[in-house]
Scaffold this motif. Structure first.
Motif, short mmCIF file in Angstrom:
data_model
loop_
_atom_site.label_atom_id
_atom_site.label_comp_id
_atom_site.label_asym_id
_atom_site.label_seq_id
_atom_site.Cartn_x
_atom_site.Cartn_y
_atom_site.Cartn_z
N TRP A 195 123.12 20.79 44.29
CA TRP A 195 122.05 20.77 43.60
C TRP A 195 122.61 20.90 41.84
O TRP A 195 123.61 21.25 41.62
CB TRP A 195 121.03 21.62 43.70
N GLU A 196 121.67 20.61 40.93
CA GLU A 196 121.88 20.80 39.53
C GLU A 196 122.32 22.36 39.32
O GLU A 196 121.62 23.14 39.71
CB GLU A 196 120.93 20.30 38.89
N ASN A 197 123.04 22.64 38.39
CA ASN A 197 123.29 23.92 37.67
C ASN A 197 122.55 23.99 36.53
O ASN A 197 123.10 23.78 35.54
CB ASN A 197 124.83 24.15 37.56
N TYR A 198 121.46 24.47 36.60
CA TYR A 198 120.31 24.71 35.66
C TYR A 198 120.70 25.91 34.78
O TYR A 198 119.80 26.85 34.95
CB TYR A 198 118.83 24.51 36.29
N GLY A 199 121.50 25.81 33.97
CA GLY A 199 121.67 27.19 33.17
C GLY A 199 120.70 27.50 32.25
O GLY A 199 120.04 26.43 31.56
N GLY A 200 120.44 28.52 31.84
CA GLY A 200 119.34 28.93 30.92
C GLY A 200 118.48 29.96 31.43
O GLY A 200 118.33 30.43 32.46
N ILE A 201 117.48 30.19 30.56
CA ILE A 201 116.23 31.11 30.78
C ILE A 201 115.37 30.36 31.45
O ILE A 201 114.35 29.65 30.76
CB ILE A 201 115.81 31.65 29.53
N THR A 202 115.21 30.24 32.87
CA THR A 202 114.39 29.34 33.39
C THR A 202 113.09 29.65 33.95
O THR A 202 112.26 29.00 34.48
CB THR A 202 115.19 28.70 34.83
N ARG A 203 112.91 30.84 33.68
CA ARG A 203 111.58 31.59 34.26
C ARG A 203 111.07 32.49 33.02
O ARG A 203 111.89 32.80 32.05
CB ARG A 203 111.43 32.00 35.49
N PRO A 576 127.32 4.55 41.45
CA PRO A 576 126.62 3.85 40.19
C PRO A 576 125.41 3.14 40.26
O PRO A 576 124.61 2.93 39.33
CB PRO A 576 127.74 3.15 39.71
N ILE A 577 125.18 2.71 41.53
CA ILE A 577 123.86 1.75 41.75
C ILE A 577 122.71 2.68 42.18
O ILE A 577 121.75 2.49 41.67
CB ILE A 577 124.26 0.69 42.57
N PHE A 578 123.17 3.35 43.40
CA PHE A 578 121.92 3.98 44.26
C PHE A 578 121.64 5.59 43.93
O PHE A 578 120.55 5.88 44.04
CB PHE A 578 122.27 3.99 45.51
N GLN A 579 122.73 6.16 43.09
CA GLN A 579 122.43 7.53 42.67
C GLN A 579 122.59 8.04 41.73
O GLN A 579 121.31 8.81 41.09
CB GLN A 579 123.58 8.42 43.44
N GLN A 580 123.51 7.84 40.71
CA GLN A 580 123.61 8.11 39.48
C GLN A 580 123.23 9.46 39.03
O GLN A 580 122.61 9.68 38.37
CB GLN A 580 122.66 7.08 38.49
N GLY A 581 123.67 10.31 39.91
CA GLY A 581 123.68 11.94 39.68
C GLY A 581 122.36 12.37 40.23
O GLY A 581 121.96 13.67 40.01
N TRP A 582 121.83 11.65 41.30
CA TRP A 582 120.75 12.00 41.98
C TRP A 582 120.92 12.17 43.36
O TRP A 582 121.35 10.95 44.09
CB TRP A 582 119.40 11.11 41.68
#
Length: 613
Positions: A195-203, A576-582
């Motif tokens: 999953w994405e590494n969502y760095g930051g103040i998230t809440r 590169p066609i079906f996912q693109q980072g997802w």
């Protein structure tokens, strides 16, 4: 002898409860407070020179981000002053929200970012205390107020609070937070995830003001005997031998007593006849007041029981089948930043409750925002809540275990009053070995100590020979409910038509949840061939039909939480066609477009809901 001594030392480290110094500040999101959400300045620090100089030691004046100064003012007074940053003239971001949304160049940034803002407040009244409370900072936080260190915290998904009573000043105050998203192998989770590494103040960030002695922890529930039971813990000089009261006006119920010398109190009462039990069909919540001296903590709480009897899962004494789905903490949209507002939470959970005809959600793979769990209470969705003990954990490292235990404790103490939560999970897809077994058993023990009103589970791996899959994990005996992730036909060469023939067995007689199964599909990509291509909506829909047929043959299965509701960001997914980072296993796209498999599952759940009536 040396090996024996080392083994005994590790045993003590793994079994002894860790020390917790900070306050709980339970229900902080319901307390009157000053919100510190909104505009913050931010500045990247990829070499971490805001923490130490290049010869070691503390940062120099030219790089000290948390100094209690305005850099431009100092430079105007002292032309020779050198600053290689300027927090007050750095870019502005609106928090909470991960830095992935601050600027395009932050898309894959992983490291240290400094945040700073000022806020005004009057002088703190006598007899009052103040706490800075963070809903979550991903991953490590160093907090400074008015140039003074306040505290540090590791773990990106649970709340923490620091007392700042002696550091606040009347008028303008400056808060600076260093946020480091980079995780080590010893962290929870370790660096490699899906999953994405969502760095930051998230809440959200709050400045919470309370009386000198206040209700630090408050927990109320319906116990196994059907009685209302409450626990309170006070913090402050007057915590011991103090009168306390719990009131539920909607039930005409009051519980009273006095705390012990340590500020703790437990009280019970028969449940009033008019009590309406919380359930997905009737998610009744009651206003509860916890009172101690000058302090009153309010909450909205539902009352229900959950237990296992044989191969059945019982909610309020009646068997229930969990018609669920898994989900990550991402709002709908092309560019999510992990900013979960009540509207964002409602949109996601309503898709489950009304769109999928569901009654259950697995909040994976870490504690989600309290906004989400409160919304589950309100809408009527049963919840699986878990901590990110995931894949490559450093099982033999006592520091890693301590981090996991702290995270588990912070999660449970935050959400013990949420009726929607019925399962605490201690792990996901963890390989079996002796150190792992000891690690997870320590966590299971902590759950049972902290919360005897819920069940314990973990998403396990299974073995397969031919068409027989066996859940033979030694941890199975320690859990209340078994759970297993299975992807036959997606990550295995099985033909989809053969998936219903897979047989499931367990080494212990316990209920089972199929906690994950799924297949990727790019929304809008169709393939009408007799054997549709992977990543097509047709393949995903057929995968669901065949896997649901497989699960229907398992007599001890009590729930499903397929993988998953919505496509989510994952840097490891780079087709590169079906996912693109997802990761495209969602039943809806990142913007909410429903795929064919959504309707397959919705129909299955509609049928199951009807047969339960």
């Amino acid at each position: 002898m040396k090996l024996l001594s080392r083994a005994l030392a590790l045993l003590v480290l793994f079994l002894a409860p860790p020390a917790f110094a900070q306050v709980t500040l339970a229900g902080a999101d319901m307390r009157p407070s000053q919100s510190l959400d909104g505009a913050w300045h931010w500045s990247i620090d990829p070499y971490r020179d805001g923490k130490s100089g290049f010869h070691g030691g503390g940062p120099g004046s030219s790089s000290n981000r948390w100094a209690d100064i305005v850099q431009a003012d100092v430079a105007a007074r002292q032309p020779t002053a050198l600053f290689e940053f300027d927090m007050q003239r750095s870019p502005v971001a609106h928090l909470p929200g991960a830095w992935i949304g601050h600027a395009p160049e932050m898309r894959y940034y992983n490291g240290l970012v400094w945040y700073q803002r000022t806020f005004e407040m009057p002088a703190l009244a006598p007899g009052k205390r103040a706490f800075l409370r963070f809903g979550a900072v991903d991953y490590a936080a160093d907090v400074h107020l008015n140039g003074k260190p306040v505290g540090t915290h590791r773990g990106g998904f649970t709340p923490f609070a620091f007392e700042v009573t002696g550091l606040l000043r009347a008028g303008s105050n400056q808060i600076t937070v260093g946020v480091d998203s980079e995780r080590r192998d010893a962290d929870v989770p370790p660096p490699v995830t899906d999953w994405e590494n969502y760095g930051g103040i998230t809440r959200s960030v709050q400045l919470v003001t309370v009386p000198e002695t206040f209700v630090d922890d408050a927990w109320i529930r319906l116990d196994a005997a059907g009685r209302i039971k409450a626990n309170l813990k006070l913090d402050g000089p007057g915590a011991g031998n103090a009168p306390v009261r719990v009131r539920i006006a909607g039930l005409g119920l009051t519980l009273e007593g006095r705390t012990d010398a340590e500020g703790r109190w437990t009280g019970t009462a028969a449940a009033p006849r008019g009590l309406r039990r919380w359930s997905p069909e009737t998610p009744t919540l009651y206003d509860v007041q916890f009172e101690a001296g000058a302090d009153t903590l309010v909450d909205r709480v539902g009352f229900r029981t959950v237990e296992v009897r044989g191969n059945d899962l019982l909610l309020n004494g009646k068997p229930v089948f969990l018609r669920g789905i898994s989900m990550h903490e991402e709002e709908l949209g092309n560019n999510p930043i992990r900013a979960i507002t009540p509207a964002a939470a409602r949109a996601l959970l309503t898709e489950i409750k009304q769109g999928l005809n569901g009654n259950f959600v697995r909040l994976a793979h870490y504690p989600h925002s309290e906004v989400m769990t409160r919304m589950a209470d309100e809408l009527g969705l049963l919840v699986w809540s878990e901590i990110p003990v995931y894949w490559r954990v450093d099982w033999a490292n006592p520091e890693t275990l301590a981090t996991a235990r702290t995270m588990l404790r912070e999660n449970i103490l935050r959400d013990r009053n949420r009726a929607s939560i019925i399962l605490w999970s201690v792990g996901n897809e963890t390989p079996i070995n002796d150190a792992r077994n000891a690690f997870l058993r320590a966590l299971i023990g902590d759950v049972r100590t902290l919360d005897d009103s819920r069940l314990v589970t973990a998403a396990l791996l299974s073995g397969r020979k031919g068409n027989v899959s066996t859940i033979d994990d030694p941890l199975a005996a320690d859990l209340d409910i078994l759970a297993v992730n299975t992807y036959s036909g997606w990550y295995t060469p099985d033909a989809l038509a053969d998936v219903p023939n897979i047989e499931w067995r367990t080494t212990v007689a316990k209920p089972l949840i199929f906690s994950e199964f799924g297949a990727d599909a790019q929304a809008g990509y169709h393939d009408a061939a007799a054997q549709p291509h992977k990543f097509s909506e047709e393949f995903q829909a057929e995968y669901y039909r065949q896997t649901l047929a497989m699960t229907a043959k398992v007599p001890f299965a009590v729930g499903l939480s397929p993988w998953l509701l919505k496509d989510f960001r994952s840097p490891r997914r780079q087709h590169p066609i079906f996912q693109q980072g997802w990761n495209r296993k969602g039943l809806i796209s990142e913007t909410g477009a429903r795929k064919q498999a959504f309707h397959v599952l919705a129909e299955e759940y509609r049928r199951r809901a009807g047969s339960a009536r």
